[in-house]
Design an enzyme around this catalytic site. Structure first.
Site, PDB file in Angstrom:
ATOM      1  N   LYS A  51      73.593 -25.211  55.109  1.00  0.00           N
ATOM      2  CA  LYS A  51      74.385 -24.615  55.959  1.00  0.00           C
ATOM      3  C   LYS A  51      73.857 -24.849  57.449  1.00  0.00           C
ATOM      4  CE  LYS A  51      77.829 -23.349  54.733  1.00  0.00           C
ATOM      5  NZ  LYS A  51      78.265 -22.193  53.967  1.00  0.00           N
ATOM      6  N   LYS A  71      79.230 -31.557  55.899  1.00  0.00           N
ATOM      7  CA  LYS A  71      79.994 -30.615  54.929  1.00  0.00           C
ATOM      8  C   LYS A  71      81.175 -30.304  55.564  1.00  0.00           C
ATOM      9  CE  LYS A  71      79.592 -26.459  52.209  1.00  0.00           C
ATOM     10  NZ  LYS A  71      80.939 -25.892  52.515  1.00  0.00           N
ATOM     11  N   ASP A  80     101.670 -50.991  65.905  1.00  0.00           N
ATOM     12  CA  ASP A  80     102.475 -49.867  65.286  1.00  0.00           C
ATOM     13  C   ASP A  80     103.923 -50.301  65.332  1.00  0.00           C
ATOM     14  OD1 ASP A  80     100.122 -48.580  65.243  1.00  0.00           O
ATOM     15  OD2 ASP A  80     100.556 -46.905  67.088  1.00  0.00           O
ATOM     16  N   LEU A 120      78.764 -25.787  45.151  1.00  0.00           N
ATOM     17  CA  LEU A 120      77.261 -26.356  45.690  1.00  0.00           C
ATOM     18  C   LEU A 120      76.489 -24.781  46.120  1.00  0.00           C
ATOM     19  CD1 LEU A 120      77.750 -29.327  47.906  1.00  0.00           C
ATOM     20  CD2 LEU A 120      77.103 -29.394  45.591  1.00  0.00           C
ATOM     21  N   CYS A 175      85.067  10.073  53.123  1.00  0.00           N
ATOM     22  CA  CYS A 175      86.228  10.814  53.100  1.00  0.00           C
ATOM     23  C   CYS A 175      85.884  11.697  51.595  1.00  0.00           C
ATOM     24  CB  CYS A 175      87.420  10.332  53.155  1.00  0.00           C
ATOM     25  SG  CYS A 175      88.907  11.588  52.599  1.00  0.00           S
ATOM     26  N   CYS A 218      93.358  11.732  56.282  1.00  0.00           N
ATOM     27  CA  CYS A 218      94.007  12.753  55.454  1.00  0.00           C
ATOM     28  C   CYS A 218      93.227  14.227  56.059  1.00  0.00           C
ATOM     29  CB  CYS A 218      93.732  12.635  54.128  1.00  0.00           C
ATOM     30  SG  CYS A 218      91.956  13.060  53.706  1.00  0.00           S
ATOM     31  N   GLU A 238      87.476 -34.064  50.077  1.00  0.00           N
ATOM     32  CA  GLU A 238      87.913 -33.001  51.180  1.00  0.00           C
ATOM     33  C   GLU A 238      89.154 -33.358  51.978  1.00  0.00           C
ATOM     34  OE1 GLU A 238      86.315 -28.977  52.010  1.00  0.00           O
ATOM     35  OE2 GLU A 238      85.753 -30.430  50.616  1.00  0.00           O
TER      36      GLU A 238
END
Length: 685
Positions: A328, A127, A47, A97, A440, A425, A185
């Site tokens: 999913k 995903k 680094d 998708l 309502c 109200c 992504e």
């Protein structure tokens, strides 16, 4: 690139004659080390050595600013903040998708695929829960980047994307196409998200609820310096447009991802090709098991047909490819305490019980409240205040209470009692027979419904008050200039100059637009009232059937069901609306304020040559507004639908007509272009 000795880069004497060469060598070296660190995971310098190279380049660029190149790593953070994001039209639509939520869904998808192209293998990957991004490289140099937006048009986020260190400003090698679009992504790793919230907490600032929101918010900063401080990451997952299209590309999706990696773009290390269906399910279960250990948030896995030729044969539907699906994960669940219940009133008067929960972290966010939907749901759950409840984030988005833990119920638990009167109200709360939702009865009178009701009243498809946007309505109500729709017509230009960013000229224009809106049609007026489930088409049918507001006001449910496309439920809504005194007071006030419309004559059979026909509009109409075309077709008796079916009589296809045109041609439905439509309307004017 061929390695240049570090000592040479740090010690070479620089003169005006060789400055350009040295600066290019430094840029090339730093870009290569970025790729080795972020993409190859194999850094070859420390680094501190990287920092020394960067400092030397910065000093040289300060001395020779005219020699700075576009792919210099110092150009990742731009200068002045943007005033706004420009719009970018995607060269190729960025589709979403379809989802599978269980094995049955995925099995059905697999069958559709194999029925069309035979046996397939899948390229599987996590995903990511971030933001879809398109990055365009020309001659290997990053030219622009955009969000997905609506799939056709996104926002220009080039300067912000340049701050993501894992994204190369210049592609590696020389075997890339002249123009290549990379899709992937942008996301915030869990560690970066925690650090971001730690910093916000220390400054007593608002915390981000989850890494996805943090990533989206970071990419939409007008000042790229803020984005640069957010430690975003990026994984490429597909190629978009490639030019020339003759450029040799790999024949499988997996191999194309390896090409992207060879050009210096990061891809997920979790990508795997599965040749058997059992391997796909094993991959899904493996990623699900390791989900919490991954460095980033995910909400499922993506399965793509690996063979590119098979992808092309499968093609696309309107919004998604037929060759890919997002499988999913099940919603995550946690237990917490129900501390209380509040009742909220929406624009249509729906009174919704909202559970106030002891905050709990579930599915990637902290949840402190959840909807209880209605009285039936409360009864089904058998829930009481004080219960321990199980919270699930359905689809990893909406928190909901799915069950109680009876053995943990305290003796002090109390029943949840629905209010008899509106908490806002005071009007009576009513629940119509056959409906789950209590409402309502205050209609346009209820303050909770006021802002949304007036926004709807002034909207383009209602009274169409030009310049009366949502923010203007909110200010008018907040400053107590407007309390009901009729108050809009009492506004003067001088009164409206009290609003933020409203000068006299704008106020005068808005006052003129309000005056012009007094002249409308009965159909628009009925739609503007916001009667539940009365959309444009139903409002037009009611206006055409009854011809006058007076006749409609006293119509019975039985009479209302005689109207085309009005069933028993909608008829009840209409009758109930006109039975409420507060609503009638608002209507009378509007008439008294000067709102009017031309009398409606009952149409003759000759005037409705399209009666009984179903028409569909698609594509872009250049000479006629879509809503005007719809209204004129309806005036000729046609029903204007939103989708093509075997019952469609005619499709009007404008420019860029897509899947609806293809389906119409497949079904043999008559197709008409815009010129033919105009000729038809002119002939029946």
């Amino acid at each position: 690139m061929q390695d240049i000795q570090l000592d040479t880069l740090l010690s070479e004497d620089v003169t005006p004659e060789n400055a350009s060469q040295v600066m290019q060598a430094l840029s090339q070296s730093l870009n290569e080390h970025n790729i080795r660190y972020y993409v190859d995971d194999a850094p070859s310098i420390t680094d501190s050595e990287y920092d020394r190279l960067m400092q030397r380049l910065l000093k040289l660029e300060a001395l020779y600013p005219h020699l700075i190149v576009a792919d210099s790593p110092t150009q990742r953070v731009g200068g002045l903040a943007l005033a706004k994001f420009d719009q970018i039209t995607h060269l190729k639509p960025m589709l979403s998708l379809d989802n599978a939520f269980d094995e049955a869904d995925f099995s059905a998808f697999h069958k559709r695929v194999t029925d069309k192209v035979g046996e397939v293998s899948f390229c599987c990957e996590p995903k990511l829960d971030g933001l879809a991004v398109s990055i365009l490289y020309r001659h290997g140099v990053l030219e622009r980047a955009a969000t997905r937006g609506d799939g056709s048009v996104g926002e220009d986020i080039t300067e912000n994307v340049k701050t993501i260190k894992s994204i190369p400003l210049k592609l590696r090698g020389n075997d890339f196409p002249e123009l290549v679009e990379v899709r992937g992504e942008a996301f915030m790793p869990k560690a970066a998200f925690e650090a971001l919230n730690d910093r916000a907490r220390a400054k007593d600032e608002k915390l981000f609820v989850n890494p996805r929101n943090a990533a989206a918010g970071s990419l939409r900063q007008l000042d790229s310096k803020i984005t640069a401080a957010r430690s975003l990451a990026f994984y490429a997952y597909a190629l978009g447009v490639v030019e020339p299209d003759s450029h040799p590309l790999a024949k499988t999706h997996f191999e194309q991802l390896q090409q992207l990696k060879s050009w210096g773009l990061p891809i997920s290390s979790e990508i795997k090709v599965c040749a058997e269906l059992s391997q796909v399910y094993d991959y899904y279960k493996d990623i699900l098991t390791r989900r919490s250990d991954l460095a980033f948030e995910i909400d499922g896995v993506v399965m793509k047909v690996n063979d590119i030729a098979q992808q092309q044969r499968l093609g696309f539907v309107a919004k998604s490819p037929r060759w890919a699906i997002a499988y999913k994960f099940p919603a995550q669940e946690e237990m917490t305490l129900l501390e209380g219940v509040d009742f909220q009133v929406g624009r249509t008067g729906a009174v919704t019980p909202v559970a106030r929960l002891k905050p709990v972290f579930v599915g990637g966010v902290t949840v402190s409240n959840a909807t209880l939907h209605n009285a039936d749901e409360i009864a089904r759950l058998g829930i009481k205040v004080g219960d321990t409840v199980i919270i699930r984030r359905a689809g990893d988005v909406i928190p909901q209470i799915v069950a109680i833990v009876p053995e943990r119920r305290p003796e002090t638990a109390t029943d949840i009692v629905f209010p008899h009167n509106c908490p806002v109200c005071g009007s009576l709360v009513e629940r119509l027979e056959g409906e789950a939702v209590a409402r309502c009865s205050g209609g346009l009178f209820c303050e909770a419904q006021r802002k949304e009701a007036i926004k709807h009243f002034a909207s383009r498809k209602a009274l169409d008050i030009d310049g009366m946007g949502d923010k203007v309505v909110e200010q008018l109500i907040d400053k107590e200039l407007v309390q009901s729709p009729a108050d809009l017509f009492k506004l003067t230009a001088s009164m409206m100059t009290m609003l933020d960013r409203m000068g006299m000229k704008s106020a005068t224009n808005l006052a003129a637009a309000i005056e012009a809106a007094k002249t409308t049609t009965l159909a628009r007026f009925l739609y503007a009232l916001g009667i539940r489930e009365v959309g444009e088409a139903t409002a037009a049918n009611l206006a055409a059937h009854f011809a006058s507001l007076d006749a409609l006001r006293v119509a019975t449910v039985e009479q209302l069901t005689e109207v085309e496309d009005v069933g028993a439920v909608v008829a009840q809504h209409v009758a109930h609306f006109f039975a409420q005194p507060h609503n009638l007071e608002v209507i009378d006030a509007l008439i008294a304020a000067g709102v009017h419309w031309p009398a409606i004559e009952a149409p003759s059979a000759d005037a409705q040559p399209l009666k009984g026909q179903t028409w569909v509009l698609t594509g872009t109409l250049n000479q006629l507004n879509r809503n005007d075309a719809k209204a004129q077709l309806q005036a000729l008796g046609a029903k204007v639908a939103g989708s093509v079916s075997k019952n469609t009589d005619c499709l009007v296809a404008g420019e860029a007509a897509g899947s609806k045109l293809a389906k119409a041609q497949e079904l043999g439905v008559k197709v008409m272009d815009e010129d033919e439509l105009l000729a038809l309307l002119a002939a029946n004017a």
